[in-house]
Design an enzyme around this catalytic site. Sequence first.
Site, mmCIF file in Angstrom:
data_model
loop_
_atom_site.group_PDB
_atom_site.id
_atom_site.type_symbol
_atom_site.label_atom_id
_atom_site.label_comp_id
_atom_site.label_asym_id
_atom_site.label_seq_id
_atom_site.Cartn_x
_atom_site.Cartn_y
_atom_site.Cartn_z
ATOM 1 N N GLU A 410 42.782 49.852 54.150
ATOM 2 C CA GLU A 410 43.799 49.412 53.196
ATOM 3 C C GLU A 410 44.580 50.573 52.596
ATOM 4 O OE1 GLU A 410 41.253 46.842 50.788
ATOM 5 O OE2 GLU A 410 42.154 45.157 51.812
ATOM 6 N N GLU A 486 36.878 42.363 58.609
ATOM 7 C CA GLU A 486 36.229 41.743 57.451
ATOM 8 C C GLU A 486 36.484 40.251 57.533
ATOM 9 O OE1 GLU A 486 37.250 43.508 53.626
ATOM 10 O OE2 GLU A 486 37.383 45.490 54.559
#
Length: 968
Positions: A410, A486
């Site tokens: 991220e 994820e």
Amino acid sequence: MNHWFEDFTPGRGALPARAWVRSDAPALSLNGGWRFRYAERADAPADLADPALDDGGWGEITVPGHWQLQGWGVPAYTNIVYPFPVEPPFVPDENPTGDHRRAFALPAGFGAEGARAVLRFEGVDSAFTAWVDGTEVGRSVGSRLPVEFDVTAALDPARDEHLLAVRVHQWSAASYLEDQDMWWLSGIFRDVTLLARPADAVEDVFVHAGYDHRTGGGTLRVDTPGPARLRVPELGVDAATNEDVPLPAVEPWSAEVPRLYDAEVSTAGERVRLRIGFRTVAVVDGVFTVNGAPVKLRGVNRHEVSADRGRAVTEAEMLADVLLMKRHNVNAVRTSHYPPHPRFLELCDEHGLWVVDECDLETHGFWLLDWRNNPSDDPRWREAYLDRIRRTVERDKNHPSVVLWSLGNESGTGQNLAAMSAWVADRDPSRLVHYEHDWAVPYADVYSRMYATHAEVAAIATRTEEALPDAAADARRRAMPFVQCEYAHAMGNGPGGLAEYQDLFESSDRCMGGFVWEWIDHGLRQRGPDGRERFAYGGDFREPLHDGAFVADGLVFPDRTPSPGLLDYAAVITQVRLRPEETPAGGRLRLTNHHDVVDLDHVRLRWSVEDDGLEVAAGELATPELAPRASTLLELPEEVPALPAATAERWFTVTAVLARATSWADAGHVLGRGQVQLADAPAPARSPGRGPARRGPDLLVGPAVLDARTGALHRLGAFPARSLELALWRAPTDNDRGEHGEPLEPAWRALGLHRLRHRTGSVEVSGSDVVVAGRSAPAGTDTGFATTWRWSAVGDGAVRLEVDVLPQAPGGLSVPLPRVGLRLELPRALRTLTWFGRGPGEAYPDTGAATWTSRFSRSVEDLQTPYVRPQENGQRADVRWAELTADDGSGLRLEADPAIGVTVRPWSTEALDASTHTSALRDEGRVWLHLDAAQQGIGTASCGPGALPAYRLQAQPVRFAVTFAALA
Ligand code: GAL
């Protein structure tokens, strides 16, 4: 005022990054007790470097360790937001700083002729300067990355005792690159070692060990900066390094068969021990393969967490993680979001786990600023990014378990990420590059996403996903394998929807599989205000800015006890799959080998037949020969006794267990389980009982004593029974709250489902029944639920309660309901629940894959699941009958029609809802019993999609019945 650590570059004085190895060169561990001085700011003079300084008044700290967990400062938890103003490279004046000092003596023989002394830090959070005998030896940032300084010249030969001083700052420019979702914890939290580097040492070593699945041969080349000798005794290799060593026959390494060969690389000055695993990673026709075969990742995201020591995990905790993963059928780890302690990767090599090794990088806080000034695209940070990936790859490059390098997490998009990727491609083309945050995938080899819905995964699995605007990029991406780095956010109760994801992953070779978020709850052990021990989460240290319980979202609790979510995951991903299937001959089990490499030679199959939950026959089946991905229908063993029609509910169960002990579990360890129902229970034959009788103010219906005026239940047999009500509320789960998904809780509270008011309309004796009609509804709305409670005495001393619930919503009711059922309050003496249904663990409509149908028994305490933040838990599903008993055997039996969910707890749902920590829940000295016709699914909306449509509890008329009888 500008501090050195408010700088874009990564420090000074570091030696070139190199592999982490086991060497015979002398090494001195500097772990242990250090002198420690804490300051709130970073600008004190560096007097700590002076060997003459009297540090007698300082405290003592354990290294490795975080100062916040040893009495100085406090931990703080934020997910995305930076806990300081965003103006890189600057940080606030309040910058907790820890001065560390320790003396050491050089062991005899340490400094042999020409040897150098190197000081190695495996991890210091976040910026530090080190001095030896008063001389600065280096400065560094990169919290979860190793760094080495040559300290030879600094060691004062006049001293017997040397002084190492280290000043660590909590905040630095590097903190902008380390915005991972975890506790902010500072200090020297990994090992510190002084290494002797002999003249003519093995300066570095890079093992390239491939496997050719067509020939069974291996390729081996070990690179060293200078000449050295390579020995692999088992393979008869004794060769020079930096040369190709062809090997006609080797056994490959895989997570399923982690075959390692001991090797040694030596020079005149040093001998380095290595464990080599041969394997070749490749994308073939858009499919992720290792050693020529497609591999499915059944993974977890692992942060390094210890409830007592934060990220200073012990070797025992690392081993516990690996063993627990292996025992729960997990075959892959993403080291979210930084390289783990180096020992962890050795354990992955040894026991067999595929690893996505992630660089220590995250700049997620810039997302809140629309990515303005994101370091990932700012050339001033380029060297810092390259430094991080170099230190990651160089340290970990010799582990066969590592199959992908991940650039970080991220961090948006940008040229610095591209530069990292290009560097990796050049340095180590033998592995693939992973990066999730740029969906056009310009600088990774696989298409990675997080929390994509089932529908989107289905589209990607079939390569029918929405196209990228750029046709070339789209074609490139469409040809890539797909991984969910994820998914299935394991926060609190859940995750729901695991099986559906796994089916999608298995439906297509494009899918590499996925990594559940995440392995462990990051709760920190703490004494709460009530003096009780608890696991702290965000806010518990009075942080002004925090993200609450979002830090507790793992498959294991903070103390590493498996949660129901881990048991479910194990059942869903098991490589030895047993699923029921209808055949012309009746229900059978299909056995599928979901391994990527091995057959089922290591598996034994135990079967049993149970009638109404009691075993009537058992034995062992011959394990069929099944290649990876092959499947077969299992025949029923001949020993299964005949069952006279309709006498019992019969289940046939097969349990797959390990035939032999492995490095990670004993023989007999359960790998998978499957069940098929062979016969239905007969319909209960119940004669009507005596009609209701009036006794004073009461109406007696079988063992039920009702208030003749209000219809309220007062007793069931010998036991006072109170508060019988329609229950629609559950203590919202983290997934009901839906912090990063579709939240349900606000709509539920707005409607008032947690504050129903009840009105009794009528109490009538109708034939042999007592019928209580009423309505339950929240204040302030015309939405409500008409209820009819029909009590009928049956048989000898039992009472059947039939409940009808009719939603009435003139304005419509679009939100699903939490639950539809009844609840009542019973004496606490009823301590044990025995039931025939699914168990032994909890189950909700879209969870409970780990449960099976049988007869189980648990104490009320043991029925509770200790989620870090209290929430609905503990339901036992599909219960046909249950008995709540006291120690003397007296109690209540209930039979459900149809099967129901049973939740029993020593506190009310309201108390569960109101409390913030499980430790704060108080046994109320009574038992609350919930009997549910239905519950809303769990889903994974704490971060991701909510419950799938099939598991949503839309309001509709519901009827269910329960027959109660007293047990003597
Ligand atoms: C992801 C992130 C993880 C974690 C997770 C939610 O976006 O990569 O670090 O924050 O969400 O728990």
